[in-house]
Write a protein that holds these residues in place. Structure first.
Motif, PDB file in Angstrom:
ATOM      1  N   UNK A  52      36.830  45.178  21.763  1.00  0.00           N
ATOM      2  CA  UNK A  52      36.825  43.730  22.772  1.00  0.00           C
ATOM      3  C   UNK A  52      36.607  42.549  21.300  1.00  0.00           C
ATOM      4  N   UNK A  53      35.283  42.933  21.288  1.00  0.00           N
ATOM      5  CA  UNK A  53      34.415  41.512  20.114  1.00  0.00           C
ATOM      6  C   UNK A  53      35.712  41.566  19.251  1.00  0.00           C
TER       7      UNK A  53
ATOM      8  N   UNK B 117      34.095  47.289  35.020  1.00  0.00           N
ATOM      9  CA  UNK B 117      34.757  48.276  35.954  1.00  0.00           C
ATOM     10  C   UNK B 117      35.073  49.183  34.340  1.00  0.00           C
ATOM     11  N   UNK B 118      35.452  48.980  33.151  1.00  0.00           N
ATOM     12  CA  UNK B 118      35.571  50.323  32.354  1.00  0.00           C
ATOM     13  C   UNK B 118      34.742  51.561  32.480  1.00  0.00           C
ATOM     14  N   UNK B 119      33.326  51.043  32.776  1.00  0.00           N
ATOM     15  CA  UNK B 119      32.453  52.154  33.449  1.00  0.00           C
ATOM     16  C   UNK B 119      32.520  52.884  34.438  1.00  0.00           C
ATOM     17  N   UNK B 120      32.960  52.620  35.815  1.00  0.00           N
ATOM     18  CA  UNK B 120      33.476  52.833  36.465  1.00  0.00           C
ATOM     19  C   UNK B 120      34.570  54.151  35.945  1.00  0.00           C
TER      20      UNK B 120
ATOM     21  N   UNK C 206      40.986  44.856  33.541  1.00  0.00           N
ATOM     22  CA  UNK C 206      39.831  44.894  33.673  1.00  0.00           C
ATOM     23  C   UNK C 206      38.592  44.756  33.298  1.00  0.00           C
ATOM     24  N   UNK C 207      36.756  44.310  33.157  1.00  0.00           N
ATOM     25  CA  UNK C 207      35.679  44.017  33.162  1.00  0.00           C
ATOM     26  C   UNK C 207      35.282  45.262  32.579  1.00  0.00           C
ATOM     27  N   UNK C 208      34.701  45.297  32.171  1.00  0.00           N
ATOM     28  CA  UNK C 208      33.305  45.973  30.551  1.00  0.00           C
ATOM     29  C   UNK C 208      32.438  46.625  32.596  1.00  0.00           C
TER      30      UNK C 208
END
Length: 370
Positions: free
Chosen positions: A241-242, A39-42, A35-37
């Motif tokens: 993530x950073x 997708x995380x929001x979803x 998942x990308x950011x």
């Protein structure tokens, strides 16, 4: 430094994006391997609440694939409730007129001996943020003594400099936990009125200093209840993530403390329901398969019973949140009220009943290999 990296995100825009996600967005995120950011929001959105069963199943599978069916046990040990900060949600806050105590070497050894007799090998040393009583020299000395009793030492103390963290590592410290509490800068200011903790950026960049010191593990978290949990969870994940990309040789853990009753604490403005709490844990597990997830005795028995199967990898047991609470000074003030008061033996049985293996020592090398 993350204080620079975070500038690419707007709290209000992130919050708006999360709340605008649809069921279709959630389904797309659930079907992805990575998942990308967005997708995380979803996954964090209100639209995702209808998918909790699928969330739990995927989170369980990802966790067992990465960590096996194991739960690590640890115990917090409070060395001092002295604190120079005024934080409106904490029982240790400087403004609270309460009995203060910092354990002597004799007293802390009694606490260590008690927990060792309970079979603990992983201990979390906790202090209030005080530059006099719980200063770096005191913390370092406590670590060196604790290392004679336990195989794994974590600390949760005032944010410090890279040199202090290097010193702690040399003394035997394995992990440092530091929670941003909330990533909303304006909200942060309303809760932290005085003291070093009022410096948002200094606290935000603390994990960078820990990472540069080469610490084995860094623990992150937010205090659920200070602001919108969905937006705070997104910023927490971006911070994680950073750090994983910047200090890739370090391990990471996330904790999920929900605001609990304590001396001087006001009503929780942003309560997190049990369903939302489950959604949060699953969303972060689906987003990050590698991170360790810790659950404290803040949570009630029924929640801790069910979360074993979903994504948690470590749990505290038989916890006391006051200095000397195990043996010497049970009357001192707690930082917050615990909710699950079961003994370590009862938690051990619970884990085994779920078909999991309790782990007293740190993760085996095979479990942490990439």
């Amino acid at each position: 430094m993350f204080s620079e990296h975070i500038k690419k995100y707007s709290w209000d825009k992130v919050s708006e994006a999360i709340h605008s996600k649809t069921s279709r967005d959630v389904e797309v995120a659930l079907n992805k391997k990575k998942c990308n950011p967005d997708d995380l929001m979803a996954l964090l959105s209100p639209a995702a609440e209808a998918y909790l069963e699928q969330f739990a199943s995927k989170s369980h599978n990802l966790t067992t694939q990465r960590f096996g069916k194991t739960i690590q046990l640890f115990a917090p040990l409070y060395l001092s409730n002295e604190c120079q900060n005024i934080c409106t949600y904490c029982g240790f806050s400087f403004g609270n007129k309460i009995p203060r105590k910092t354990l002597s070497e004799v007293e802390m050894k009694k606490e260590f001996e008690f927990l060792k007799a309970e079979n603990f090998e992983h201990v979390l040393l906790v202090t209030g943020e005080d530059a006099i009583h719980a200063n770096p020299a005191y913390i370092n000395h406590s670590i060196s003594i604790a290392k004679k009793y336990f195989s794994d030492i974590s600390i949760e103390v005032q944010p410090l400099g890279e040199a202090e963290y290097s010193m702690f590592k040399d003394a035997g410290c394995d992990a440092v936990l530091v929670y941003q509490e909330t990533y909303n800068r304006s909200t942060y200011k309303t809760f932290h009125l005085k003291g070093k903790k009022a410096n948002y950026d200094y606290r935000l960049d603390t994990p960078d200093r820990i990472g540069r010191a080469g610490m084995n593990k860094i623990g992150l978290g937010v205090l659920l209840g200070l602001d919108d949990w969905r937006t705070d969870a997104f910023f927490l994940a971006m911070h994680l993530n950073y750090l994983e990309k910047t200090y890739w040789q370090t391990r990471y853990s996330i904790s999920f403390p929900r605001l609990r009753p304590a001396e001087g604490v006001e009503t929780v403005k942003y309560p997190v329901s049990d369903k939302e709490f489950v959604q949060l844990i699953c969303a972060l597990r689906i987003f990050d398969n590698e991170v360790e997830m810790s659950l404290s005795t803040r949570e009630p028995e029924y929640m801790r019973n069910h979360l074993i199967n979903i994504g948690v990898t470590s749990m505290s047991a038989g916890s006391k949140t006051n200095p000397g609470g195990y043996t010497t000074s049970p009357e001192t003030l707690e930082q917050f009220e615990i909710s699950d008061s079961r003994t370590p033996e009862q938690i051990l049985e619970l884990i085994q009943e779920h078909g999991y293996e309790p782990v007293w020592k740190n993760w085996d090398a095979a479990l942490t290999a990439h």
